[in-house]
Scaffold this motif. Structure first.
Motif, PDB file in Angstrom:
ATOM      1  N   ALA A 191       0.832  -1.209   0.000  1.00 42.37           N
ATOM      2  CA  ALA A 191       0.000   0.000   0.000  1.00 42.37           C
ATOM      3  C   ALA A 191       0.867   1.260   0.000  1.00 42.37           C
ATOM      4  CB  ALA A 191      -0.933   0.000   1.214  1.00 42.37           C
ATOM      5  N   ALA A 192       1.921   1.263   0.824  1.00 40.71           N
ATOM      6  CA  ALA A 192       2.804   2.435   0.900  1.00 40.71           C
ATOM      7  C   ALA A 192       3.541   2.654  -0.416  1.00 40.71           C
ATOM      8  CB  ALA A 192       3.793   2.258   2.048  1.00 40.71           C
ATOM      9  N   THR A 193       4.066   1.574  -0.989  1.00 40.09           N
ATOM     10  CA  THR A 193       4.798   1.680  -2.257  1.00 40.09           C
ATOM     11  C   THR A 193       3.887   2.186  -3.364  1.00 40.09           C
ATOM     12  OG1 THR A 193       6.251  -0.140  -1.595  1.00 40.09           O
ATOM     13  CG2 THR A 193       6.203   0.418  -3.933  1.00 40.09           C
ATOM     14  N   TYR A 194       2.686   1.615  -3.446  1.00 42.13           N
ATOM     15  CA  TYR A 194       1.731   2.028  -4.476  1.00 42.13           C
ATOM     16  C   TYR A 194       1.353   3.498  -4.298  1.00 42.13           C
ATOM     17  CZ  TYR A 194      -2.556   2.390  -7.175  1.00 42.13           C
ATOM     18  OH  TYR A 194      -3.512   2.813  -8.066  1.00 42.13           O
ATOM     19  N   HIS A 195       1.041   3.888  -3.068  1.00 42.81           N
ATOM     20  CA  HIS A 195       0.601   5.263  -2.798  1.00 42.81           C
ATOM     21  C   HIS A 195       1.702   6.272  -3.142  1.00 42.81           C
ATOM     22  CE1 HIS A 195      -1.985   8.284  -1.161  1.00 42.81           C
ATOM     23  NE2 HIS A 195      -1.236   8.541  -0.089  1.00 42.81           N
ATOM     24  N   ILE A 196       2.926   5.959  -2.784  1.00 44.56           N
ATOM     25  CA  ILE A 196       4.049   6.870  -3.048  1.00 44.56           C
ATOM     26  C   ILE A 196       4.332   6.972  -4.543  1.00 44.56           C
ATOM     27  CG2 ILE A 196       6.552   7.139  -2.777  1.00 44.56           C
ATOM     28  CD1 ILE A 196       6.184   5.969   0.081  1.00 44.56           C
ATOM     29  N   LEU A 197       4.360   5.833  -5.225  1.00 42.18           N
ATOM     30  CA  LEU A 197       4.707   5.848  -6.653  1.00 42.18           C
ATOM     31  C   LEU A 197       3.599   6.402  -7.547  1.00 42.18           C
ATOM     32  CD1 LEU A 197       6.579   2.431  -7.098  1.00 42.18           C
ATOM     33  CD2 LEU A 197       7.570   4.730  -7.175  1.00 42.18           C
ATOM     34  N   GLU A 206       8.151  12.035  -6.115  1.00 48.59           N
ATOM     35  CA  GLU A 206       8.942  12.386  -7.290  1.00 48.59           C
ATOM     36  C   GLU A 206      10.271  11.642  -7.307  1.00 48.59           C
ATOM     37  OE1 GLU A 206       9.333  16.603  -7.299  1.00 48.59           O
ATOM     38  OE2 GLU A 206       7.260  16.963  -7.941  1.00 48.59           O
ATOM     39  N   ASN A 207      10.950  11.608  -6.159  1.00 46.85           N
ATOM     40  CA  ASN A 207      12.233  10.907  -6.089  1.00 46.85           C
ATOM     41  C   ASN A 207      12.062   9.400  -6.270  1.00 46.85           C
ATOM     42  OD1 ASN A 207      13.855  13.177  -5.679  1.00 46.85           O
ATOM     43  ND2 ASN A 207      13.515  13.163  -3.463  1.00 46.85           N
ATOM     44  N   ALA A 208      10.980   8.861  -5.714  1.00 52.49           N
ATOM     45  CA  ALA A 208      10.728   7.429  -5.868  1.00 52.49           C
ATOM     46  C   ALA A 208      10.478   7.087  -7.345  1.00 52.49           C
ATOM     47  CB  ALA A 208       9.528   7.013  -5.025  1.00 52.49           C
ATOM     48  N   ARG A 209       9.691   7.911  -8.033  1.00 54.83           N
ATOM     49  CA  ARG A 209       9.430   7.663  -9.451  1.00 54.83           C
ATOM     50  C   ARG A 209      10.696   7.839 -10.281  1.00 54.83           C
ATOM     51  NH1 ARG A 209       4.548   9.917  -7.714  1.00 54.83           N
ATOM     52  NH2 ARG A 209       5.261  12.056  -8.020  1.00 54.83           N
ATOM     53  N   ASP A 210      11.512   8.835  -9.923  1.00 53.92           N
ATOM     54  CA  ASP A 210      12.774   9.040 -10.644  1.00 53.92           C
ATOM     55  C   ASP A 210      13.683   7.824 -10.498  1.00 53.92           C
ATOM     56  OD1 ASP A 210      12.010  11.538 -11.499  1.00 53.92           O
ATOM     57  OD2 ASP A 210      13.105  12.635  -9.937  1.00 53.92           O
ATOM     58  N   MET A 211      13.713   7.252  -9.302  1.00 52.78           N
ATOM     59  CA  MET A 211      14.544   6.070  -9.073  1.00 52.78           C
ATOM     60  C   MET A 211      14.077   4.894  -9.911  1.00 52.78           C
ATOM     61  SD  MET A 211      15.094   6.218  -4.926  1.00 52.78           S
ATOM     62  CE  MET A 211      15.798   4.573  -4.904  1.00 52.78           C
ATOM     63  N   VAL A 212      12.745   4.713  -9.985  1.00 51.47           N
ATOM     64  CA  VAL A 212      12.195   3.617 -10.789  1.00 51.47           C
ATOM     65  C   VAL A 212      12.497   3.834 -12.263  1.00 51.47           C
ATOM     66  CG1 VAL A 212      10.062   2.486 -11.540  1.00 51.47           C
ATOM     67  CG2 VAL A 212      10.386   3.066  -9.132  1.00 51.47           C
ATOM     68  N   GLU A 213      12.287   5.066 -12.724  1.00 47.22           N
ATOM     69  CA  GLU A 213      12.535   5.377 -14.135  1.00 47.22           C
ATOM     70  C   GLU A 213      14.020   5.239 -14.479  1.00 47.22           C
ATOM     71  OE1 GLU A 213      10.836   9.232 -14.621  1.00 47.22           O
ATOM     72  OE2 GLU A 213       8.792   8.511 -14.217  1.00 47.22           O
ATOM     73  N   PHE A 216      14.826   1.436 -14.691  1.00 46.15           N
ATOM     74  CA  PHE A 216      14.222   0.674 -15.785  1.00 46.15           C
ATOM     75  C   PHE A 216      14.185   1.444 -17.099  1.00 46.15           C
ATOM     76  CE2 PHE A 216      12.531  -1.049 -11.846  1.00 46.15           C
ATOM     77  CZ  PHE A 216      12.735  -2.400 -12.028  1.00 46.15           C
ATOM     78  N   GLY A 217      15.009   2.468 -17.226  1.00 49.16           N
ATOM     79  CA  GLY A 217      15.037   3.241 -18.458  1.00 49.16           C
ATOM     80  C   GLY A 217      14.184   4.483 -18.352  1.00 49.16           C
ATOM     81  N   SER A 218      13.908   5.102 -19.465  1.00 51.28           N
ATOM     82  CA  SER A 218      13.206   6.388 -19.478  1.00 51.28           C
ATOM     83  C   SER A 218      11.688   6.261 -19.406  1.00 51.28           C
ATOM     84  CB  SER A 218      13.579   7.164 -20.757  1.00 51.28           C
ATOM     85  OG  SER A 218      13.225   6.411 -21.913  1.00 51.28           O
ATOM     86  N   ARG A 219      11.181   5.017 -19.390  1.00 56.85           N
ATOM     87  CA  ARG A 219       9.724   4.807 -19.362  1.00 56.85           C
ATOM     88  C   ARG A 219       9.141   5.395 -18.070  1.00 56.85           C
ATOM     89  NH1 ARG A 219       8.188  -1.208 -19.891  1.00 56.85           N
ATOM     90  NH2 ARG A 219       8.793  -0.792 -22.043  1.00 56.85           N
ATOM     91  N   SER A 220       8.086   6.183 -18.199  1.00 60.70           N
ATOM     92  CA  SER A 220       7.465   6.793 -17.024  1.00 60.70           C
ATOM     93  C   SER A 220       6.716   5.732 -16.217  1.00 60.70           C
ATOM     94  CB  SER A 220       6.492   7.900 -17.441  1.00 60.70           C
ATOM     95  OG  SER A 220       5.464   7.375 -18.253  1.00 60.70           O
ATOM     96  N   VAL A 221       6.526   6.022 -14.926  1.00 62.41           N
ATOM     97  CA  VAL A 221       5.846   5.073 -14.044  1.00 62.41           C
ATOM     98  C   VAL A 221       4.375   4.989 -14.433  1.00 62.41           C
ATOM     99  CG1 VAL A 221       5.141   4.611 -11.669  1.00 62.41           C
ATOM    100  CG2 VAL A 221       7.448   5.455 -12.144  1.00 62.41           C
ATOM    101  N   ASN A 222       3.931   3.794 -14.721  1.00 66.00           N
ATOM    102  CA  ASN A 222       2.556   3.536 -15.140  1.00 66.00           C
ATOM    103  C   ASN A 222       1.783   2.977 -13.949  1.00 66.00           C
ATOM    104  OD1 ASN A 222       0.295   1.884 -16.052  1.00 66.00           O
ATOM    105  ND2 ASN A 222       1.041   2.244 -18.131  1.00 66.00           N
ATOM    106  N   PRO A 223       0.659   3.613 -13.546  1.00 67.68           N
ATOM    107  CA  PRO A 223      -0.099   3.128 -12.387  1.00 67.68           C
ATOM    108  C   PRO A 223      -0.470   1.649 -12.474  1.00 67.68           C
ATOM    109  CG  PRO A 223      -0.889   5.283 -13.025  1.00 67.68           C
ATOM    110  CD  PRO A 223       0.085   4.865 -14.094  1.00 67.68           C
TER     111      PRO A 223
END
Length: 274
Positions: A191-197, A206-213, A216-223
């Motif tokens: 729940a925390a990971t989903y809510h933050i991302l 923002e920092n969490a999404r930047d880390m994921v992107e 895994f490349g330049s692909r934006s975080v998809n819900p």
């Protein structure tokens, strides 16, 4: 563009296939009845107690979770819950030995667990979103330190994924006497990971999404992709623990060890438990 393999995976994990919710509900009810049969194999309980106990235990998350976001409990709002439950409970009670033997078989048991937790994983994410929207809809003030409700949606998602720890009511909070049960840990982290991302516009999100992107490349975080990962994580952990060899497996063990060490809080097992 997403690959065909990912699209098929999303189609399956997010229960977009025909009768997915019914099949997952049936698996959840089978698992609940199986737990009762293993708890009381000699059927020493009165049938009414057996029925009510199993119903409350099986539909706990679907009762507490909706109430937290202002909805009717599933057994009241969804006739399928009671209809399926009566049939499955009756079969498990009358054909108890055959029921336990069939659904405890290696392979069949893991399929039941996977389908049951597939529903739970989706609901963790869904109720995290629902709680956020509900709080915002009614204009409840958020903390001045954060732009959106943060802890409330995470708690709602966690409870929706681990309500069986609190029901039936005679359990109280006994499930927490030696620490946070694994199902609650998994639901809380998902729940925390989903809510933050997905929902958090602050620097944390923002920092969490930047880390994921970045990872895994330049692909934006998809819900939907985040939801798929959380559902697969919850289901995978439950299936893994369904094997006797891995029943105590916990990937978060090093984190909790570090937390115990850093805070100086003694383990619950080292305390006298009343």
């Amino acid at each position: 563009k997403m690959s065909a393999h990912y699209e098929n995976l999303e189609y399956f994990l997010l229960r977009k296939w025909p009768y997915a919710k019914d099949i997952c509900l049936i698996a959840l009810l089978i698992n609940g009845c199986l737990k009762t049969r293993k708890t009381d194999p000699l059927k020493t309980w009165h049938p009414l107690k057996d029925f009510v106990h199993t119903l409350l235990n099986t539909s706990a998350s679907g009762t507490i979770g909706p109430i937290l976001v202002g909805e009717l409990a599933n057994p009241i709002a969804n006739d399928a819950v009671i209809s399926y439950f009566i049939l499955i409970w009756f079969l498990s009670y009358r054909l108890d030995k055959q029921f336990v033997r069939i659904f405890s078989t290696i392979g069949i048991f893991q399929i039941v667990i996977f389908l049951a937790t597939l529903s739970r994983g989706n609901n963790v994410c869904m109720f995290t979103d629902k709680a956020l929207k509900r709080i915002q809809k009614f204009g409840f003030p958020t903390s001045k330190y954060h732009p959106i409700p943060f802890t409330g949606p995470i708690i709602a998602g966690m409870v929706r994924g681990s309500g069986g720890l609190y029901f039936p009511p005679d359990k109280g909070i006994g499930g927490f006497k030696t620490g946070i049960p694994f199902n609650a840990q998994v639901a809380l982290i998902a729940a925390a990971t989903y809510h933050i991302l997905v929902n958090d516009p602050s620097f944390i999100g923002e920092n969490a999404r930047d880390m994921v992107e970045f990872s895994f490349g330049s692909r934006s975080v998809n819900p939907n992709m985040v939801k798929c990962v959380m559902v697969l994580f919850i289901s995978g952990m439950n299936v893994l623990q369904s094997f006797t060899r891995y029943k105590d497996f916990n990937p978060f063990y090093p984190v909790w060890e570090a937390a115990y060490y850093a805070t100086g809080i003694p383990r619950a097992s080292k305390k006298k438990i009343e």
